[in-house]
Design an enzyme around this catalytic site. Structure first.
Site, PDB file in Angstrom:
ATOM      1  N   HIS A 143       0.837  -1.204   0.000  1.00 46.28           N
ATOM      2  CA  HIS A 143       0.000   0.000   0.000  1.00 46.28           C
ATOM      3  C   HIS A 143       0.869   1.251   0.000  1.00 46.28           C
ATOM      4  O   HIS A 143       2.065   1.182   0.267  1.00 46.28           O
ATOM      5  CB  HIS A 143      -0.982   0.030   1.184  1.00 46.28           C
ATOM      6  CG  HIS A 143      -0.357   0.119   2.545  1.00 46.28           C
ATOM      7  ND1 HIS A 143      -0.044  -0.986   3.303  1.00 46.28           N
ATOM      8  CD2 HIS A 143      -0.009   1.194   3.300  1.00 46.28           C
ATOM      9  CE1 HIS A 143       0.461  -0.601   4.458  1.00 46.28           C
ATOM     10  NE2 HIS A 143       0.504   0.727   4.491  1.00 46.28           N
ATOM     11  N   GLU A 185      -3.760   4.046   2.070  1.00 48.29           N
ATOM     12  CA  GLU A 185      -3.949   4.374   3.481  1.00 48.29           C
ATOM     13  C   GLU A 185      -3.926   5.892   3.604  1.00 48.29           C
ATOM     14  O   GLU A 185      -3.065   6.552   3.009  1.00 48.29           O
ATOM     15  CB  GLU A 185      -2.805   3.756   4.296  1.00 48.29           C
ATOM     16  CG  GLU A 185      -2.859   4.037   5.785  1.00 48.29           C
ATOM     17  CD  GLU A 185      -1.697   3.389   6.545  1.00 48.29           C
ATOM     18  OE1 GLU A 185      -0.654   3.073   5.933  1.00 48.29           O
ATOM     19  OE2 GLU A 185      -1.839   3.208   7.769  1.00 48.29           O
TER      20      GLU A 185
HETATM   21 CO    CO Z   1       0.897   1.861   6.224  1.00 53.32          CO
END
Ligand code: CO
Length: 134
Positions: free
Chosen positions: A79, A130
């Protein structure tokens, strides 16, 4: 809304080998491995001048990284994390456009002790995103 890139998280099959590559070959500042049982990961933080790289390895049977490494045995980018100043305002803006927030939709305390949300990769060109409030 979006601020700085905070980190790129890379799932790795061998945390020691990955940390050594960044430290010994690239000359990066590399932390000791840290267990984050609440997140099911063991992580090494690589500090760059403008962002961090987080080397992730599964911790425990129910680690969210385990399935990813099964699908990507050599490792891979898991991510990217962008900073936002107000995570609830960011969520409202995303949800108003029909974009999906993973899990309960409530911000949780992330690996750095700050509120985070994860966004559905299918809304973001296959990238798990995120958001971290800083
Ligand atoms: Co992270």
């Amino acid at each position: 809304m979006i601020g700085a890139l905070n980190h790129v998280a890379i799932a790795v099959p061998d945390l020691g080998a990955a940390a050594a590559l960044y430290r010994d070959v690239l000359g990066a500042e590399v932390s000791r491995p840290q267990d984050l049982p609440a997140h099911g990961v063991r992580v090494v933080f690589v500090t760059l001048c403008n962002a961090k790289i987080e080397l992730l390895h599964p911790l425990g049977e129910h680690s969210p990284i385990r399935g990813f490494l099964t699908r990507n045995p050599a490792g891979g980018i898991h991510h990217v994390c962008y900073e936002v100043s107000d995570i609830l305002a960011a969520r409202a803006r995303l949800v108003a456009r029909g974009l999906r927030v993973l899990g309960s939709g409530q911000p949780e305390i992330g690996a750095h002790g700050k509120p985070v949300l994860f966004l559905h990769p299918k809304d973001w060109a296959g990238t798990l995103i995120e958001l971290e409030e800083v």
